[in-house]
Design an enzyme around this catalytic site. Structure first.
Site, PDB file in Angstrom:
ATOM      1  N   LEU A  51       8.228   0.903 -31.044  1.00  0.00           N
ATOM      2  CA  LEU A  51       8.476   0.112 -32.185  1.00  0.00           C
ATOM      3  C   LEU A  51       9.593  -0.601 -32.337  1.00  0.00           C
ATOM      4  CD1 LEU A  51       7.169   0.094 -35.264  1.00  0.00           C
ATOM      5  CD2 LEU A  51       9.207   1.628 -35.739  1.00  0.00           C
ATOM      6  N   TYR A  81       3.463   1.212 -42.891  1.00  0.00           N
ATOM      7  CA  TYR A  81       4.606   1.885 -43.802  1.00  0.00           C
ATOM      8  C   TYR A  81       6.046   1.317 -43.255  1.00  0.00           C
ATOM      9  CZ  TYR A  81       6.202   5.451 -40.371  1.00  0.00           C
ATOM     10  OH  TYR A  81       6.558   5.998 -39.187  1.00  0.00           O
ATOM     11  N   LYS A 112       3.737  -0.568 -36.986  1.00  0.00           N
ATOM     12  CA  LYS A 112       4.218   0.550 -37.940  1.00  0.00           C
ATOM     13  C   LYS A 112       3.024   1.252 -38.498  1.00  0.00           C
ATOM     14  CE  LYS A 112       8.554   2.564 -40.083  1.00  0.00           C
ATOM     15  NZ  LYS A 112       8.986   3.317 -38.841  1.00  0.00           N
ATOM     16  N   GLU A 164      10.298   6.233 -26.562  1.00  0.00           N
ATOM     17  CA  GLU A 164      11.011   6.373 -27.632  1.00  0.00           C
ATOM     18  C   GLU A 164      10.998   7.477 -28.251  1.00  0.00           C
ATOM     19  OE1 GLU A 164       9.695   3.573 -30.590  1.00  0.00           O
ATOM     20  OE2 GLU A 164       7.661   4.063 -30.312  1.00  0.00           O
TER      21      GLU A 164
END
Length: 287
Positions: A208, A33, A150, A183
């Site tokens: 990411l 996505y 992702k 993250e």
């Protein structure tokens, strides 16, 4: 509220939109996505989002369902049909529907499923949140080893966000087995240390490659602000002068508390405010 959703060639009312019960995105999280910011009815950093989409699809060997130009037209139509001036547009591509089995379906037996929706965001509320800053809670990073892709496989992020919310925080910062922050559950993490050095973790399989992160690097270059890309610990973050996250939904969002401890003076820092104010000067806008 989303009113119109694109699903496999059709623009449908929200309540009528759906996919096959054996869609591999639904059963295996076998899907990719992207989320793009919409600002003034314009797509922000479309090129970089499409680049990342193609890369992620390639890593999972899912074909691009149509040309990038055609995808761009769908994004724009969904934005217009939902009358989104300020908000987000979401695009998801799955491997498609097939009888439930772990191996990939034989080549040519499935078609990718494509879903697109757009939602408004209350810009005033987002700015008010940025004025006060957010709190984060650190949580163990229990995700798989390819966080650079992702995928929709977001249950670890969901659990981390839920734990953060239960503790009165708006985001979770994930911590690896060595005690370093990777993250956020849905963002990249940054700090400004006591000496005033801006620090963020370098890209790699553990995080990411955020599009907002990449655009902020352009801001840093324009503003001649040095950056050190290295892992940083929870203790470093808590003792930092400033902290913030980057994401499509919040651009540059100040962090003022970590695990209940105030960062700096407990208010958004000067550098964070500066970067937020400059962010949209460095992005690509497209209608």
């Amino acid at each position: 509220m989303t009113r119109v959703v694109y699903v496999n060639g059709r623009y449908l009312p929200y309540a009528e939109a759906g996919v096959h019960v054996e869609d591999r995105g639904f059963q295996f999280a076998d899907a990719i996505y992207e989320v793009c910011e919409v600002n003034g009815g314009r797509l922000v950093d479309e090129t970089r989002h499409m680049d990342r989409l193609e890369r992620s699809l390639g890593e999972l060997r899912i074909p691009l369902p149509m040309s990038r130009r055609a995808l761009g037209l769908i994004l724009r139509k969904v934005i217009r049909r939902n009358r989104v001036e300020t908000g987000l547009v979401y695009l998801q591509v799955t491997r498609g529907a097939a009888p439930r089995d772990f191996p990939f379906p034989a080549a040519g037996t499935t078609n990718p499923t494509l879903v697109c929706l757009a939602r408004r965001v209350d810009g005033a509320k987002r700015e008010a949140r940025a004025e006060g800053g957010i709190a984060v809670k650190t949580m163990p990073d229990i995700r798989w080893g390819r966080c650079d892709i992702k995928t929709v496989m977001l249950l670890p992020a969901v659990l981390a966000k839920e734990a953060a919310a239960a503790d009165g925080a708006q985001e979770a910062w994930l911590v690896d087995s060595d005690g370093f922050i990777t993250e956020g559950a849905s963002s990249n993490a940054w700090i400004v240390d006591k000496a005033g050095t801006l620090i963020t973790r370098p890209t790699g399989n553990a995080i990411l490659p955020g599009v907002t992160r990449r655009s902020l690097l352009d801001v840093l270059s324009r503003e001649n602000i040095p950056l050190v890309e290295r892992p940083f610990s929870v203790d470093e973050a808590i003792s930092a002068r400033e902290a913030f996250i980057t994401s499509a939904s919040g651009t540059v969002m100040p962090v003022v508390r970590i695990n209940g401890v105030s960062i700096g003076n407990g208010y958004p820092g000067d550098l964070t405010r500066r970067l937020r104010s400059k962010f949209h000067q460095a992005v690509e806008f497209s209608r």
